[in-house]
Design an enzyme around this catalytic site. Structure first.
Site, PDB file in Angstrom:
ATOM      1  N   TYR A  42     -60.356  12.016 -32.155  1.00 15.50           N
ATOM      2  CA  TYR A  42     -59.886  11.179 -31.049  1.00 15.50           C
ATOM      3  C   TYR A  42     -60.465   9.766 -31.182  1.00 15.50           C
ATOM      4  CZ  TYR A  42     -59.762   9.446 -26.192  1.00 15.50           C
ATOM      5  OH  TYR A  42     -59.578   8.699 -25.068  1.00 15.50           O
TER       6      TYR A  42
ATOM      7  N   SER B  21     -60.875   3.334 -25.603  1.00 15.76           N
ATOM      8  CA  SER B  21     -61.934   4.208 -25.103  1.00 15.76           C
ATOM      9  C   SER B  21     -63.252   3.833 -25.755  1.00 15.76           C
ATOM     10  CB  SER B  21     -61.611   5.661 -25.440  1.00 15.76           C
ATOM     11  OG  SER B  21     -62.755   6.460 -25.211  1.00 15.76           O
TER      12      SER B  21
END
Ligand SMILES: Cc1cc2nc3c(=O)[nH]c(=O)nc-3n(C[C@H](O)[C@H](O)[C@H](O)COP(=O)(O)OP(=O)(O)OC[C@H]3O[C@@H](n4cnc5c(N)ncnc54)[C@H](O)[C@@H]3O)c2cc1C
Ligand SMILES: NC(=O)c1ccc[n+]([C@@H]2O[C@H](COP(=O)([O-])OP(=O)(O)OC[C@H]3O[C@@H](n4cnc5c(N)ncnc54)[C@H](OP(=O)(O)O)[C@@H]3O)[C@@H](O)[C@H]2O)c1
Lengths: 452, 251
Positions: free
Chosen positions: B157, B144
């Site tokens: 995250y 990501s």
């Protein structure tokens, strides 16, 4: 015997996979590799000129056959030769020519091995008369799954499965071939320009055209409108000795007056630069520089059959993504399909430089052999062209609907169900393999991809 | 086997209900993919995903797989590979967590890290070994853009994706010359169902766009794919922005 782990592709440089490569120097070493194979099997590989994944075996063993390169026996009287599978056609041709002999079938490149040529049952420009290579093979020595060597002769099921069998029945160790005789190392060439595809096909089949056994045409696939499918038809026949000066008749050497052909047959641009504009321009030059009609030009056999071998490796011109060769055949009477395919390629403006049209005669007995009576067109396309995958699937459907087929040995992208529909011999081929090689000792990426 | 255009015939999805993965599977089925494995935690959603892909003509099987149970990865994934070659493994499992809660509850934060990072390390290594043995295949890792640079809003995250990204890059280097490709995919915010209704973020994308980029990446044998592609340039600038400035950016 040298052993290494290598990433391999075919000539098209697409879909690399890794295998353990063995380079046997004797038949015993080759047998040891086959007996000692792992669960992912083994496969023979020649010079890797198959454009797709026919000579790859991911995760398994690959036998590089080029180390087995002895010419075992040459019988000039009987015009036969027996040689190892790793001998290249180039070398064989040089040896044969000096003795007034010639290969019965000569494909578009000499840089392939005898084993690879038989494994894909190659055809030449004279297929209507000569048939494919299998017709001229007297016997093969085949290393099979059990590690034994069998002599395989024409007329047997194993022979028909092995010629054109893409290495899936075993490793061809040697072959005995019947040769033809020539009186000079020269080809008498005639060239004619055709203004469109109809004109080209008409010239191919014109009365008296069968006097020259070799015939092949280049098609300008970037020509559009009325010129769609225009091209240059080249025919050749072995020149009789009367064309040579007296002193040269016995030596089989090309006289100095015959220059190797130096006209452009391929682009010489650095990798990846070959866009459609450049190709269109080159095609224009190529078309215009061809004589409208000329006969009796003498060329050496190397210049006639393998002019492109003299150029730097053309496959590097297609950039990192590599090239895809689309070779198909459709029967006589299906010219409309040929027209449609040519129109579709032209309409897409694909930068297709190499595009070659030939004729096929009667099919041989090879279960997976490609040639069948009709027209055959081969086109090299950059794999990076957007949408090419789907476009070629569409052409497959077109070809299949006309009862034609796409060449397995040169394929890198067909769908398994299309291949099965195009090759009715596949059922018999599978049965024979299941019986002879129940554990699947011989495997290739192509066979996995197409579930052969 | 993949064809000349990198289109696979078989696909293994880890995180079988992931929206991005299912969008990718649909595209690949439309090309050459016939065998699909959906690995994930057993649920009605997993079964429904299998049914949907089956309707598109693929032979789909599900298999129980939990990223948080690395001890079982070898066995579970080994069974899948034993049934036949896998041309592409798509590692799509992951959880976004809830930054505010995870800061309060360290164990919840650990769960994010274990799913996205250690779970992926374990599954990634198992798959890489199997791909290497078959001599071909691609491991597609959904990283990501959040892993590129720590952000106040999602650094728990983000740090797990940073670890995953670095791991995948290194794995790709280790597998050079083995015939196995590792492709790191770095999407910006993806408008999945979970994010529906939230305000549009800059440089966001859709599951379909990510799927398209994955298919192109397979064809080009790319090592890194950004979605949208402009993120590559944006991030190469942001990567070097001084921290005081970066903190004040509305990201
Ligand atoms: C520029 C160019 C022009 C071409 N022109 C023609 C043409 O005009 N006509 C035509 O028919 N083909 C043509 N081809 C295709 C080429 O002839 C075939 O692909 C041929 O098989 C390549 O031979 P190779 O020695 O490189 O074999 P490889 O590419 O290494 O192998 C090809 C296949 O043969 C099998 N094989 C190789 N050696 C053995 C062995 N010892 N025993 C058993 N199986 C074996 C392999 O397993 C594989 O399936 C052309 C290719 C190129 C690149
Ligand atoms: N969506 C975004 O904005 C975005 C942006 C960049 C990167 N990514 C990354 O892309 C990947 C896929 O994203 P997505 O939006 O498609 O995700 P998604 O729809 O939320 O799906 C996530 C998947 O991960 C699975 N999963 C979670 N925990 C698991 C565990 N312990 N074991 C096994 N599977 C587990 C889920 O399975 P269950 O059904 O069992 O929960 C689900 O299949 C993720 O890695 C994500 O981090 C997403």
């Amino acid at each position: 015997m040298s052993v290494d782990t290598v990433s391999l592709t075919g000539w098209g440089r697409t879909a690399p996979t890794t295998a353990v490569r063995f380079r046997p120097r004797t038949y015993e070493e080759a047998a040891a590799v086959v007996r000692g194979r792992g669960p992912r099997g083994a496969l023979a590989r020649g010079l890797g000129r198959a454009p797709g994944d026919a000579a790859q075996n991911a995760g398994g063993s690959v036998l590089d056959m080029t180390g087995l390169d002895r010419v075992r026996a040459l019988d000039e009287e009987a015009a036969t030769v027996r040689c190892d599978a790793g001998v290249t056609l180039d070398r064989l041709l040089r040896i044969l020519l000096s003795r007034g002999l010639f290969l019965p079938v000569v494909p578009g490149t000499g840089r392939i091995t005898v084993g690879g040529a038989i494994g894909s049952d190659v055809h030449g420009q004279d297929h209507p008369g000569a048939g494919s290579l299998a017709r001229h093979v007297d016997a093969l020595e085949l290393l099979t799954a059990d590690g034994e060597v069998r002599t395989v002769t024409p007329g047997t099921a194993l022979f028909d499965a092995t010629t054109g069998g893409l290495g899936l029945t075993g490793v061809i160790l040697s072959a005995a071939l019947r040769l033809k005789r020539v009186t000079t190392p020269l080809v008498s060439v005639s060239t004619e320009r055709a203004t469109d595809l109809d004109d080209l096909l008409a010239r191919f089949t014109a009365a008296g055209s069968d006097r020259s056994p070799y015939a092949s045409a280049w098609i300008d696939l970037l020509a559009r409108g009325r010129a769609t499918g225009r091209g240059v038809l080249t025919r050749g026949e072995h020149a009789p000795s009367s064309v040579l000066p007296a002193h040269a008749r016995r030596t089989m050497r090309a006289p100095r007056t015959v220059e190797p052909d130096r006209r452009p047959t391929g682009p010489l641009l650095p990798g990846g630069l070959l866009g459609r504009t450049a190709t269109a321009l080159l095609n224009e030059v190529r078309y215009r520089s061809a004589p409208r009609a000329r006969t009796g030009e003498l060329r050496t056999t190397a210049a006639f059959f393998h002019a492109s071998d003299a150029l730097p490796d053309a496959n590097r011109l297609y950039g990192r993504a590599g090239l895809v060769r689309y070779r198909f055949t459709v029967g006589y009477g299906q010219e409309e399909t040929l027209h449609r395919v040519v129109r579709r390629i032209s309409a897409r403006r694909c930068p297709a430089f190499r595009a070659e049209l030939q004729r096929f005669g009667a099919a041989g007995a090879g279960l997976l052999s490609f040639p069948a009576p009709g027209w055959t067109l081969a086109v090299d396309l950059p794999a990076a062209l957007p949408g090419l995958a789907r476009f070629l699937d569409g052409l497959d459907d077109e070809v299949a609907a006309a009862g034609g087929r796409v060449c397995l040995a040169q394929d890198a992208r067909m769908r398994p169900e299309t291949a099965a529909a195009m090759y009715p011999g596949l059922g018999a081929f599978r049965e024979l393999r299941a019986e002879l090689d129940p554990t699947g000792a011989f495997r290739s990426d192509l066979a996995r991809r197409l579930a052969l | 086997m993949k064809d000349a255009f990198g289109a696979p015939q078989s696909l293994l999805v880890l995180g079988g209900t992931s929206e991005i993965a299912l969008a990718t599977a649909r595209r690949l089925i439309a090309l050459r993919t016939r065998r699909v494995w959906l690995a994930g935690r057993p649920s009605p959603a997993l079964d429904a995903a299998a049914v949907e892909l089956r309707d598109r003509g693929a032979d789909v099987r599900t298999v129980a797989f939990d990223a948080l149970d690395p001890g079982a990865h070898e066995e579970v994934l080994g069974k899948v590979f034993a049934e036949g070659d896998i041309d592409v493994v798509l590692m799509a499992f992951g959880i976004a967590g809830d930054q505010a809660r995870d800061e309060e509850e360290p164990l919840a934060a650990v769960r994010v890290a274990q799913t996205n990072y250690t779970g992926a390390v374990s599954a990634g290594l198992v798959c890489a070994g199997a791909l290497q043995a078959q001599g071909h295949g691609s491991l597609v890792v959904l990283s990501s853009v959040a892993g590129e640079r720590a952000r106040r809003a999602d650094f728990i995250y983000g740090s797990s994706k940073a670890g995953l990204d670095t791991f995948a890059q290194g794995l790709g280097d280790a597998l050079q010359g083995t015939g196995v490709q590792v492709m790191v995919v770095r999407p910006g915010p993806v408008r999945t169902r979970a994010l529906a209704g939230r305000p549009e973020q800059p440089l966001s994308t859709t599951p379909e766009a990510v799927a398209g980029a994955i298919v192109t990446g397979l064809r080009r044998r790319s090592e890194t794919v950004w979605v949208p592609g402009s993120l590559r340039v944006v991030m190469s600038a942001l990567r070097h922005a001084p921290r005081p400035l970066f903190r004040r950016l509305p990201l």
